[in-house]
Design a protein around this motif. Structure first.
Motif, PDB file in Angstrom:
ATOM      1  N   ILE A 207       0.836  -1.192   0.000  1.00  0.00           N
ATOM      2  CA  ILE A 207       0.000   0.000   0.000  1.00  0.00           C
ATOM      3  C   ILE A 207       0.875   1.247   0.000  1.00  0.00           C
ATOM      4  O   ILE A 207       1.630   1.473   0.959  1.00  0.00           O
ATOM      5  CB  ILE A 207      -0.927   0.001   1.245  1.00  0.00           C
ATOM      6  N   PRO A 208       0.823   2.075  -1.036  1.00  0.00           N
ATOM      7  CA  PRO A 208       1.669   3.270  -1.078  1.00  0.00           C
ATOM      8  C   PRO A 208       1.501   4.187   0.132  1.00  0.00           C
ATOM      9  O   PRO A 208       2.462   4.834   0.552  1.00  0.00           O
ATOM     10  CB  PRO A 208       1.239   3.959  -2.381  1.00  0.00           C
ATOM     11  N   MET A 209       0.306   4.257   0.694  1.00  0.00           N
ATOM     12  CA  MET A 209       0.092   5.091   1.882  1.00  0.00           C
ATOM     13  C   MET A 209       0.630   4.439   3.152  1.00  0.00           C
ATOM     14  O   MET A 209       0.633   5.065   4.218  1.00  0.00           O
ATOM     15  CB  MET A 209      -1.396   5.413   2.051  1.00  0.00           C
ATOM     16  N   ARG A 210       1.054   3.176   3.055  1.00  0.00           N
ATOM     17  CA  ARG A 210       1.716   2.451   4.146  1.00  0.00           C
ATOM     18  C   ARG A 210       0.872   2.334   5.415  1.00  0.00           C
ATOM     19  O   ARG A 210       1.371   2.379   6.530  1.00  0.00           O
ATOM     20  CB  ARG A 210       3.070   3.096   4.487  1.00  0.00           C
ATOM     21  N   ARG A 211      -0.428   2.217   5.224  1.00  0.00           N
ATOM     22  CA  ARG A 211      -1.309   1.976   6.365  1.00  0.00           C
ATOM     23  C   ARG A 211      -2.502   1.165   5.888  1.00  0.00           C
ATOM     24  O   ARG A 211      -2.781   1.075   4.690  1.00  0.00           O
ATOM     25  CB  ARG A 211      -1.789   3.283   6.999  1.00  0.00           C
ATOM     26  N   LEU A 212      -3.200   0.573   6.857  1.00  0.00           N
ATOM     27  CA  LEU A 212      -4.422  -0.133   6.525  1.00  0.00           C
ATOM     28  C   LEU A 212      -5.588   0.850   6.419  1.00  0.00           C
ATOM     29  O   LEU A 212      -5.505   1.987   6.875  1.00  0.00           O
ATOM     30  CB  LEU A 212      -4.728  -1.193   7.595  1.00  0.00           C
ATOM     31  N   MET A 213      -6.640   0.398   5.789  1.00  0.00           N
ATOM     32  CA  MET A 213      -7.842   1.221   5.639  1.00  0.00           C
ATOM     33  C   MET A 213      -8.561   1.367   6.967  1.00  0.00           C
ATOM     34  O   MET A 213      -8.561   0.448   7.789  1.00  0.00           O
ATOM     35  CB  MET A 213      -8.770   0.561   4.620  1.00  0.00           C
ATOM     36  N   GLU A 214      -9.186   2.519   7.175  1.00  0.00           N
ATOM     37  CA  GLU A 214     -10.053   2.723   8.331  1.00  0.00           C
ATOM     38  C   GLU A 214     -11.483   2.375   7.940  1.00  0.00           C
ATOM     39  O   GLU A 214     -11.924   2.673   6.826  1.00  0.00           O
ATOM     40  CB  GLU A 214      -9.963   4.172   8.816  1.00  0.00           C
ATOM     41  N   ILE A 215     -12.190   1.748   8.858  1.00  0.00           N
ATOM     42  CA  ILE A 215     -13.556   1.316   8.569  1.00  0.00           C
ATOM     43  C   ILE A 215     -14.417   2.490   8.129  1.00  0.00           C
ATOM     44  O   ILE A 215     -15.246   2.366   7.212  1.00  0.00           O
ATOM     45  CB  ILE A 215     -14.156   0.630   9.807  1.00  0.00           C
ATOM     46  N   GLU A 216     -14.212   3.649   8.747  1.00  0.00           N
ATOM     47  CA  GLU A 216     -15.023   4.824   8.404  1.00  0.00           C
ATOM     48  C   GLU A 216     -14.810   5.269   6.964  1.00  0.00           C
ATOM     49  O   GLU A 216     -15.715   5.858   6.354  1.00  0.00           O
ATOM     50  CB  GLU A 216     -14.695   5.978   9.362  1.00  0.00           C
ATOM     51  N   GLU A 217     -13.623   5.003   6.420  1.00  0.00           N
ATOM     52  CA  GLU A 217     -13.360   5.369   5.037  1.00  0.00           C
ATOM     53  C   GLU A 217     -14.189   4.524   4.072  1.00  0.00           C
ATOM     54  O   GLU A 217     -14.739   5.025   3.090  1.00  0.00           O
ATOM     55  CB  GLU A 217     -11.858   5.230   4.743  1.00  0.00           C
ATOM     56  N   LEU A 218     -14.277   3.249   4.372  1.00  0.00           N
ATOM     57  CA  LEU A 218     -15.117   2.380   3.556  1.00  0.00           C
ATOM     58  C   LEU A 218     -16.586   2.770   3.706  1.00  0.00           C
ATOM     59  O   LEU A 218     -17.321   2.846   2.716  1.00  0.00           O
ATOM     60  CB  LEU A 218     -14.929   0.921   3.973  1.00  0.00           C
ATOM     61  N   ALA A 219     -17.012   3.027   4.935  1.00  0.00           N
ATOM     62  CA  ALA A 219     -18.411   3.358   5.191  1.00  0.00           C
ATOM     63  C   ALA A 219     -18.835   4.612   4.431  1.00  0.00           C
ATOM     64  O   ALA A 219     -19.958   4.674   3.893  1.00  0.00           O
ATOM     65  CB  ALA A 219     -18.639   3.543   6.687  1.00  0.00           C
ATOM     66  N   ALA A 220     -17.966   5.590   4.357  1.00  0.00           N
ATOM     67  CA  ALA A 220     -18.286   6.821   3.642  1.00  0.00           C
ATOM     68  C   ALA A 220     -18.456   6.561   2.147  1.00  0.00           C
ATOM     69  O   ALA A 220     -19.374   7.101   1.509  1.00  0.00           O
ATOM     70  CB  ALA A 220     -17.190   7.861   3.878  1.00  0.00           C
ATOM     71  N   MET A 221     -17.590   5.743   1.584  1.00  0.00           N
ATOM     72  CA  MET A 221     -17.690   5.407   0.162  1.00  0.00           C
ATOM     73  C   MET A 221     -18.973   4.639  -0.120  1.00  0.00           C
ATOM     74  O   MET A 221     -19.717   4.948  -1.058  1.00  0.00           O
ATOM     75  CB  MET A 221     -16.476   4.585  -0.264  1.00  0.00           C
ATOM     76  N   VAL A 222     -19.250   3.628   0.704  1.00  0.00           N
ATOM     77  CA  VAL A 222     -20.447   2.808   0.502  1.00  0.00           C
ATOM     78  C   VAL A 222     -21.707   3.660   0.637  1.00  0.00           C
ATOM     79  O   VAL A 222     -22.671   3.492  -0.123  1.00  0.00           O
ATOM     80  CB  VAL A 222     -20.466   1.626   1.486  1.00  0.00           C
ATOM     81  N   ALA A 223     -21.717   4.575   1.588  1.00  0.00           N
ATOM     82  CA  ALA A 223     -22.896   5.414   1.802  1.00  0.00           C
ATOM     83  C   ALA A 223     -23.223   6.232   0.555  1.00  0.00           C
ATOM     84  O   ALA A 223     -24.398   6.405   0.210  1.00  0.00           O
ATOM     85  CB  ALA A 223     -22.680   6.336   3.001  1.00  0.00           C
ATOM     86  N   TRP A 224     -22.195   6.732  -0.121  1.00  0.00           N
ATOM     87  CA  TRP A 224     -22.463   7.494  -1.343  1.00  0.00           C
ATOM     88  C   TRP A 224     -22.959   6.580  -2.457  1.00  0.00           C
ATOM     89  O   TRP A 224     -23.940   6.908  -3.152  1.00  0.00           O
ATOM     90  CB  TRP A 224     -21.209   8.238  -1.827  1.00  0.00           C
ATOM     91  N   ILE A 225     -22.323   5.427  -2.627  1.00  0.00           N
ATOM     92  CA  ILE A 225     -22.741   4.499  -3.685  1.00  0.00           C
ATOM     93  C   ILE A 225     -24.186   4.054  -3.458  1.00  0.00           C
ATOM     94  O   ILE A 225     -24.936   3.809  -4.413  1.00  0.00           O
ATOM     95  CB  ILE A 225     -21.811   3.273  -3.724  1.00  0.00           C
ATOM     96  N   ALA A 226     -24.590   3.947  -2.197  1.00  0.00           N
ATOM     97  CA  ALA A 226     -25.928   3.475  -1.855  1.00  0.00           C
ATOM     98  C   ALA A 226     -26.967   4.587  -1.877  1.00  0.00           C
ATOM     99  O   ALA A 226     -28.143   4.342  -1.594  1.00  0.00           O
ATOM    100  CB  ALA A 226     -25.911   2.831  -0.466  1.00  0.00           C
ATOM    101  N   SER A 227     -26.556   5.794  -2.230  1.00  0.00           N
ATOM    102  CA  SER A 227     -27.468   6.937  -2.206  1.00  0.00           C
ATOM    103  C   SER A 227     -28.034   7.227  -3.595  1.00  0.00           C
ATOM    104  O   SER A 227     -27.526   6.758  -4.613  1.00  0.00           O
ATOM    105  CB  SER A 227     -26.749   8.181  -1.687  1.00  0.00           C
ATOM    106  N   ALA A 228     -29.078   8.050  -3.623  1.00  0.00           N
ATOM    107  CA  ALA A 228     -29.657   8.484  -4.892  1.00  0.00           C
ATOM    108  C   ALA A 228     -28.694   9.378  -5.662  1.00  0.00           C
ATOM    109  O   ALA A 228     -28.829   9.525  -6.885  1.00  0.00           O
ATOM    110  CB  ALA A 228     -30.976   9.213  -4.638  1.00  0.00           C
ATOM    111  N   ASP A 229     -27.713   9.979  -4.977  1.00  0.00           N
ATOM    112  CA  ASP A 229     -26.720  10.811  -5.658  1.00  0.00           C
ATOM    113  C   ASP A 229     -25.870   9.993  -6.626  1.00  0.00           C
ATOM    114  O   ASP A 229     -25.352  10.530  -7.605  1.00  0.00           O
ATOM    115  CB  ASP A 229     -25.808  11.499  -4.638  1.00  0.00           C
TER     116      ASP A 229
END
Length: 247
Positions: A207-229
């Protein structure tokens, strides 16, 4: 842009009692959705810690189609309708070279991680089509794009989820039901307990950023994909890898 006239949307989140699923459920709840959690075990789930009150908590084996169908019918009775399906339930499986990979565990990983997604989609899609609106988000993995050595069953299953998402998105493109998936890298969840420190270190090194993903980062992405936007994107795989995958 397609929208639903129903004032409060209802979301089913599989594997929602902990980890990534719980993080996604929290985010969707914070945006006003009613949440139905599907999981095998709610022993460690506490409303006080989750920060929201689920409409339902259903014990569901996603690998078993009758279990899924029964739970979905019960969800409809409680909620009236379902607008969002988040297919997150999954297991990592053993870490072993393919010539030593336990055959029964290979089947178990595919049954839960891939067939489980099929079972949930197959069950929910007719209802979403009838409503003329829906959002399905399938949680895949960067392993499904690139493969991880010694994790062949997981990679194969997640690669299947990506391909399956592409296929059904084209079937549903004119229905108002959009289907996308996310391909995250490893996050700090209970799944890490199934992995060796060496395996975790090897993933982080990619991972170029040299860290693992934070759960909140995934949740934010999923929330947008799951929205009418998210109204003109379907069949796509959204990346969450800190720069590891750029396609």
């Amino acid at each position: 842009m397609s929208t639903t006239n129903h004032p409060i949307q209802t979301a089913i989140v599989t594997g929602g009692a902990r980890g990534l699923g719980l993080g996604i459920a929290k985010r969707l709840a914070s945006e006003g959705r009613r949440i139905i959690l599907w999981d095998l075990d709610f022993e460690n789930f506490a409303t006080s810690q989750a920060g929201f009150e689920p409409l339902l908590m259903q014990q569901v084996n996603v690998a078993d189609l009758p279990s899924v169908a029964k739970a979905f019918n019960e969800a409809l009775l409680a909620a009236g309708r379902v607008d969002i399906l988040i297919n997150n339930a999954g297991i990592n499986g053993p870490i072993a070279p393919t010539w030593e990979y336990p055959v029964d565990q290979w089947q178990r990983v595919l049954d839960i991680d891939l067939t489980g997604v099929f079972n949930c989609c197959r069950t929910a899609i007719p209802h979403l089509i009838a409503n003329g609106y829906g959002r399905i988000v399938n949680v895949a993995s960067v392993a499904g794009k690139e493969g991880n050595p010694n994790g062949s069953a997981y990679a194969a299953a997640k690669g299947g989820v990506i391909a399956y998402t592409k296929s059904i998105s084209k079937e549903l493109a004119l229905s108002g039901v959009l289907v996308n998936c996310v391909a995250p890298t490893m996050a700090e969840t209970d799944l890490l307990k199934q992995m060796t420190p060496e395996f975790i270190a090897s993933i982080k090194a990619k991972i170029p950023m040299r860290r693992l993903m934070e759960i909140e980062e995934l949740a934010a992405m999923v929330a947008w994909i799951a929205s009418a936007d998210c109204s003109f994107t379907t069949g796509f795989t959204f990346d969450l890898t800190g720069g590891r995958a750029t396609y």
